[in-house]
Design a protein around this motif. Sequence first.
Motif, PDB file in Angstrom:
ATOM      1  N   THR A  19      38.169  51.743  44.373  1.00  0.00           N
ATOM      2  CA  THR A  19      39.538  51.252  44.179  1.00  0.00           C
ATOM      3  C   THR A  19      39.552  49.742  43.995  1.00  0.00           C
ATOM      4  O   THR A  19      40.367  49.209  43.236  1.00  0.00           O
ATOM      5  CB  THR A  19      40.442  51.644  45.356  1.00  0.00           C
ATOM      6  OG1 THR A  19      40.054  50.930  46.537  1.00  0.00           O
ATOM      7  CG2 THR A  19      40.388  53.138  45.636  1.00  0.00           C
ATOM      8  N   ALA A  20      38.651  49.039  44.695  1.00  0.00           N
ATOM      9  CA  ALA A  20      38.577  47.582  44.544  1.00  0.00           C
ATOM     10  C   ALA A  20      38.114  47.215  43.144  1.00  0.00           C
ATOM     11  O   ALA A  20      38.640  46.285  42.516  1.00  0.00           O
ATOM     12  CB  ALA A  20      37.632  46.992  45.591  1.00  0.00           C
ATOM     13  N   LEU A  21      37.135  47.963  42.621  1.00  0.00           N
ATOM     14  CA  LEU A  21      36.665  47.684  41.265  1.00  0.00           C
ATOM     15  C   LEU A  21      37.758  47.968  40.243  1.00  0.00           C
ATOM     16  O   LEU A  21      37.898  47.229  39.256  1.00  0.00           O
ATOM     17  CB  LEU A  21      35.423  48.520  40.954  1.00  0.00           C
ATOM     18  CG  LEU A  21      34.848  48.337  39.550  1.00  0.00           C
ATOM     19  CD1 LEU A  21      34.454  46.881  39.299  1.00  0.00           C
ATOM     20  CD2 LEU A  21      33.654  49.260  39.327  1.00  0.00           C
ATOM     21  N   SER A  22      38.546  49.008  40.465  1.00  0.00           N
ATOM     22  CA  SER A  22      39.611  49.323  39.507  1.00  0.00           C
ATOM     23  C   SER A  22      40.583  48.160  39.377  1.00  0.00           C
ATOM     24  O   SER A  22      41.061  47.851  38.288  1.00  0.00           O
ATOM     25  CB  SER A  22      40.353  50.592  39.930  1.00  0.00           C
ATOM     26  OG  SER A  22      41.275  50.358  40.979  1.00  0.00           O
ATOM     27  N   GLU A  23      40.844  47.494  40.487  1.00  0.00           N
ATOM     28  CA  GLU A  23      41.754  46.353  40.457  1.00  0.00           C
ATOM     29  C   GLU A  23      41.117  45.153  39.754  1.00  0.00           C
ATOM     30  O   GLU A  23      41.782  44.402  39.041  1.00  0.00           O
ATOM     31  CB  GLU A  23      42.171  45.981  41.880  1.00  0.00           C
ATOM     32  CG  GLU A  23      43.213  44.909  41.956  1.00  0.00           C
ATOM     33  CD  GLU A  23      44.485  45.362  42.657  1.00  0.00           C
ATOM     34  OE1 GLU A  23      45.228  44.491  43.101  1.00  0.00           O
ATOM     35  OE2 GLU A  23      44.725  46.570  42.751  1.00  0.00           O
ATOM     36  N   VAL A  24      39.802  44.982  39.926  1.00  0.00           N
ATOM     37  CA  VAL A  24      39.097  43.877  39.277  1.00  0.00           C
ATOM     38  C   VAL A  24      39.177  44.006  37.758  1.00  0.00           C
ATOM     39  O   VAL A  24      39.473  43.044  37.049  1.00  0.00           O
ATOM     40  CB  VAL A  24      37.621  43.843  39.730  1.00  0.00           C
ATOM     41  CG1 VAL A  24      36.812  42.866  38.866  1.00  0.00           C
ATOM     42  CG2 VAL A  24      37.520  43.440  41.195  1.00  0.00           C
ATOM     43  N   VAL A  25      38.911  45.216  37.244  1.00  0.00           N
ATOM     44  CA  VAL A  25      38.777  45.371  35.797  1.00  0.00           C
ATOM     45  C   VAL A  25      40.094  45.699  35.092  1.00  0.00           C
ATOM     46  O   VAL A  25      40.196  45.542  33.880  1.00  0.00           O
ATOM     47  CB  VAL A  25      37.711  46.433  35.448  1.00  0.00           C
ATOM     48  CG1 VAL A  25      36.329  45.922  35.775  1.00  0.00           C
ATOM     49  CG2 VAL A  25      37.979  47.754  36.159  1.00  0.00           C
ATOM     50  N   TRP A  26      41.089  46.155  35.847  1.00  0.00           N
ATOM     51  CA  TRP A  26      42.391  46.416  35.211  1.00  0.00           C
ATOM     52  C   TRP A  26      43.340  45.242  35.419  1.00  0.00           C
ATOM     53  O   TRP A  26      43.902  44.687  34.483  1.00  0.00           O
ATOM     54  CB  TRP A  26      43.021  47.692  35.754  1.00  0.00           C
ATOM     55  CG  TRP A  26      44.354  48.013  35.130  1.00  0.00           C
ATOM     56  CD1 TRP A  26      45.573  47.464  35.470  1.00  0.00           C
ATOM     57  CD2 TRP A  26      44.615  48.910  34.048  1.00  0.00           C
ATOM     58  NE1 TRP A  26      46.568  47.978  34.673  1.00  0.00           N
ATOM     59  CE2 TRP A  26      46.012  48.869  33.781  1.00  0.00           C
ATOM     60  CE3 TRP A  26      43.823  49.750  33.275  1.00  0.00           C
ATOM     61  CZ2 TRP A  26      46.611  49.632  32.785  1.00  0.00           C
ATOM     62  CZ3 TRP A  26      44.417  50.516  32.289  1.00  0.00           C
ATOM     63  CH2 TRP A  26      45.801  50.449  32.041  1.00  0.00           C
ATOM     64  N   THR A  27      43.511  44.827  36.664  1.00  0.00           N
ATOM     65  CA  THR A  27      44.501  43.791  36.995  1.00  0.00           C
ATOM     66  C   THR A  27      43.930  42.390  36.833  1.00  0.00           C
ATOM     67  O   THR A  27      44.573  41.498  36.293  1.00  0.00           O
ATOM     68  CB  THR A  27      45.005  43.989  38.431  1.00  0.00           C
ATOM     69  OG1 THR A  27      45.431  45.349  38.599  1.00  0.00           O
ATOM     70  CG2 THR A  27      46.149  43.044  38.743  1.00  0.00           C
TER      71      THR A  27
ATOM     72  N   SER B 254      35.636  44.027  50.107  1.00  0.00           N
ATOM     73  CA  SER B 254      36.017  42.671  49.700  1.00  0.00           C
ATOM     74  C   SER B 254      34.983  42.073  48.751  1.00  0.00           C
ATOM     75  O   SER B 254      35.329  41.321  47.826  1.00  0.00           O
ATOM     76  CB  SER B 254      36.207  41.772  50.926  1.00  0.00           C
ATOM     77  OG  SER B 254      35.006  41.658  51.668  1.00  0.00           O
ATOM     78  N   ASN B 255      33.702  42.396  48.943  1.00  0.00           N
ATOM     79  CA  ASN B 255      32.669  41.903  48.027  1.00  0.00           C
ATOM     80  C   ASN B 255      32.910  42.406  46.610  1.00  0.00           C
ATOM     81  O   ASN B 255      32.761  41.665  45.633  1.00  0.00           O
ATOM     82  CB  ASN B 255      31.278  42.334  48.502  1.00  0.00           C
ATOM     83  CG  ASN B 255      30.813  41.563  49.717  1.00  0.00           C
ATOM     84  OD1 ASN B 255      31.357  40.516  50.047  1.00  0.00           O
ATOM     85  ND2 ASN B 255      29.815  42.091  50.405  1.00  0.00           N
ATOM     86  N   VAL B 256      33.277  43.686  46.487  1.00  0.00           N
ATOM     87  CA  VAL B 256      33.573  44.235  45.166  1.00  0.00           C
ATOM     88  C   VAL B 256      34.815  43.569  44.591  1.00  0.00           C
ATOM     89  O   VAL B 256      34.850  43.172  43.422  1.00  0.00           O
ATOM     90  CB  VAL B 256      33.768  45.765  45.244  1.00  0.00           C
ATOM     91  CG1 VAL B 256      34.262  46.310  43.900  1.00  0.00           C
ATOM     92  CG2 VAL B 256      32.474  46.447  45.649  1.00  0.00           C
ATOM     93  N   TYR B 257      35.846  43.423  45.412  1.00  0.00           N
ATOM     94  CA  TYR B 257      37.110  42.856  44.944  1.00  0.00           C
ATOM     95  C   TYR B 257      36.927  41.429  44.430  1.00  0.00           C
ATOM     96  O   TYR B 257      37.612  41.006  43.490  1.00  0.00           O
ATOM     97  CB  TYR B 257      38.138  42.877  46.074  1.00  0.00           C
ATOM     98  CG  TYR B 257      39.542  42.532  45.624  1.00  0.00           C
ATOM     99  CD1 TYR B 257      40.404  43.525  45.178  1.00  0.00           C
ATOM    100  CD2 TYR B 257      39.991  41.223  45.631  1.00  0.00           C
ATOM    101  CE1 TYR B 257      41.686  43.217  44.746  1.00  0.00           C
ATOM    102  CE2 TYR B 257      41.275  40.900  45.198  1.00  0.00           C
ATOM    103  CZ  TYR B 257      42.122  41.900  44.766  1.00  0.00           C
ATOM    104  OH  TYR B 257      43.391  41.592  44.328  1.00  0.00           O
ATOM    105  N   ASN B 258      36.006  40.700  45.011  1.00  0.00           N
ATOM    106  CA  ASN B 258      35.807  39.298  44.638  1.00  0.00           C
ATOM    107  C   ASN B 258      34.793  39.112  43.508  1.00  0.00           C
ATOM    108  O   ASN B 258      34.412  37.983  43.198  1.00  0.00           O
ATOM    109  CB  ASN B 258      35.373  38.491  45.864  1.00  0.00           C
ATOM    110  CG  ASN B 258      36.512  38.325  46.857  1.00  0.00           C
ATOM    111  OD1 ASN B 258      37.647  38.074  46.469  1.00  0.00           O
ATOM    112  ND2 ASN B 258      36.221  38.498  48.136  1.00  0.00           N
TER     113      ASN B 258
END
Length: 745
Positions: free
Chosen positions: A481-489, A434-438
């Motif tokens: 996977t969390a970082l991929s969502e941060v930088v793509w989505t 969650s820290n990465v996702y945020n």
Amino acid sequence: MKKLLILACFLVSGMTYAQTNPYPLIPYPASLQPSTGFFEVNASTSLVVPADASLQSQVNQLKSLLGITRTTAGSGNRVILGYDASLGNEEAYTLEVNASKIKLLGKTNTGINRGIQSLRQLVMAGAAKKIPAVTIKDQPAYAWRGMHLDVSRHFFTLEYLKKYVDQLAFYKFNKFHLHLTDDQGWRIEIKKYPLLTQEGAWRTLNNQDSTCIARSKDNPDFAIDPRFLKMKDGKQVYGGFYTQEQIKELVAYAAERSVEIVPEIDMPGHMMAAIRQYPFLSCTSDAGWGKTFSTPICPCNEQTYQFAEDVFNEIFALFPSKYVHLGADEVEKTTWANSEACKALMQKEGIKNVEELQSYFVHRMQKFFASKGKQLIGWDEILEGGIDASAIVMYWRSWVKKAPYQAAQNGNAIVMTPVSTLYFDSPPGIQSVSNVYNLEVVPEGITPEQAKLFMGAQANLWTEFIPSENRAEYMYMPRMTALSEVVWTNKKDFASYEKCLLQHYPIMEKHNIHYRLPDLTGFTEENVFVDKATLSIKKPLESYTLRYTTDGSLPQKTSPELGKGLTITKPQTIKVAAFTSTGLRGDIYTLKYQQQAYAKPVSASGKKPGLTGSLYKKFFKMTTLMKQEKADSTFTVSNVVVPKTVTAPSFGIQFRGLINVPETGVYSFFYTCDDGGILRIADRMVVDNDGNHFPIEKSGQVALQKGAHPFEADFIEGGGGFTLTLKYSLNGSDPKEVPDSWFMR
């Protein structure tokens, strides 16, 4: 968009998640329109490609993925590949799936590759050869979506680097930052300087290796890989390197998957492996250690620049990327300050200090890079002493908060890679995903014009304590996977992402990824019971099996299964772990149980709301050391929070008062600290999370009667940014914030 996310990732009671979510895509597309029905691959399915297209790699991927053999259109359903010049981004694609066709169009081959990965995820998450109908229009939010791997501290095979590339492509990363040299080893063949790999790629085992060997007794992932050990001159040495032919093979492999490899040759610091072979590189003609880091190469010696240019000329020939990383971090400048040659150069060039001398070195290398059509990247230390605006800054030092703002004001492009969030060598925990996702790629306070300079983000995997492929995968997956969502989505919907992630764990197993299993919850590490308790843990996935031991040994595949619950009637220690169907073991949880009577409340007469805080403006390794000091100031707070007025880089705080609980019961407390903390309630130790460390949540329980009880919470911050949260649950309820109204002083 949010409605689509919820529709795609909604869990319906009584049905399995896979049945209710046919679109578990990570990163989630910019636009996804669900539909009904399926495209079913069969013997008559054909693959249709434009005659003038250069899509052989993509054709091969789809043939392998779907098992298609027909490449001429027939009467059956079709998979159509093609281009759409109207798409606005080089990586953009559209994917349309219905019963009669799959139509995948990209602006470029790269866009088609991105669409193939979305299709691959749909295939691997669902029924074989049965792909759910959907319309996707997609493109990335950021141009730099990176993952880093350090192969200098510990070496990895060429085959593993290819596997790493496969995972980057699968999650739509486009940059692979390959850290090839450091003090511990030089990993790439340089033909003009053969000793760099003949000798510099090998070393005797060091103290970091010893730590790994000790940890391997309980966890085989820490074992030193015997493939990289050999006898040399009567000594056992450890290491390895890549030939230039192997590098060419890797670069070509990555390019087919639209992953760009960005090489790093770290200098002027972190060059011990090179200096030992070519002593003329240092100002003292030897390799050693200064106060903090290793002796750097000498920026005041023309031979240094000849060496650097020779090395980078060979690097440029191997890596087609326009980006090349110089490193330029953690430079021990003592030898420069004491060098007569450097004093003379500084006087000649009007250089005021050694920081500007480093800038002089970076500027010279930057001009050389530019003359060869390359763009220099450096860690944020390159800002010290001033840099040219054409350099790219990788911001990593979370404690130097001004660095990204300084880079933006200077006009430098910036890649965010803060140590506090994106150093994946830091131990993962319950909050790490969650820290990465945020993560916010663009910091608060950046102007809209400056925001354009933020290229994206990257996670780094430094391998001092990562000696094996299995350990590497455990550390980066699923955080990657969390970082991929941060930088793509770049759309925040953690609940939906988390549900999609559940379907990716089985996919990781299919890819033979040694991932970190999702955390087990519903318990604390330190537990109490009044008469008896029941240990009951909900499995993250039904396919997992929970196993436990009570004799102090580590859970194995043959250990007893936890089942629906275990009744605790006496003090004991239980170790629990989840196992996948393939035998992969998750983290081992040690649960200690002690019997405890309910603590009796104390009088709260005349007390005021809030807690009293005592601030100590000093660095502490442990919270207990605050007892020896006199507080610099005191303050009042409504909860366990650090006031905004506290600006010291390192400090300690003691929170004191009462906590007034509304009912009798066994209370669980979850104390997250970066760096460390201690929680005591009713004069009982509840949570021990002491020491200097990354954000870690630790938990404990205490039995309390209704009413007020003495409350003590200590916290220390060592520098670099802090995290401090306190949550509670009662009798096994979900954790929540402790209300301000419970505290009094």
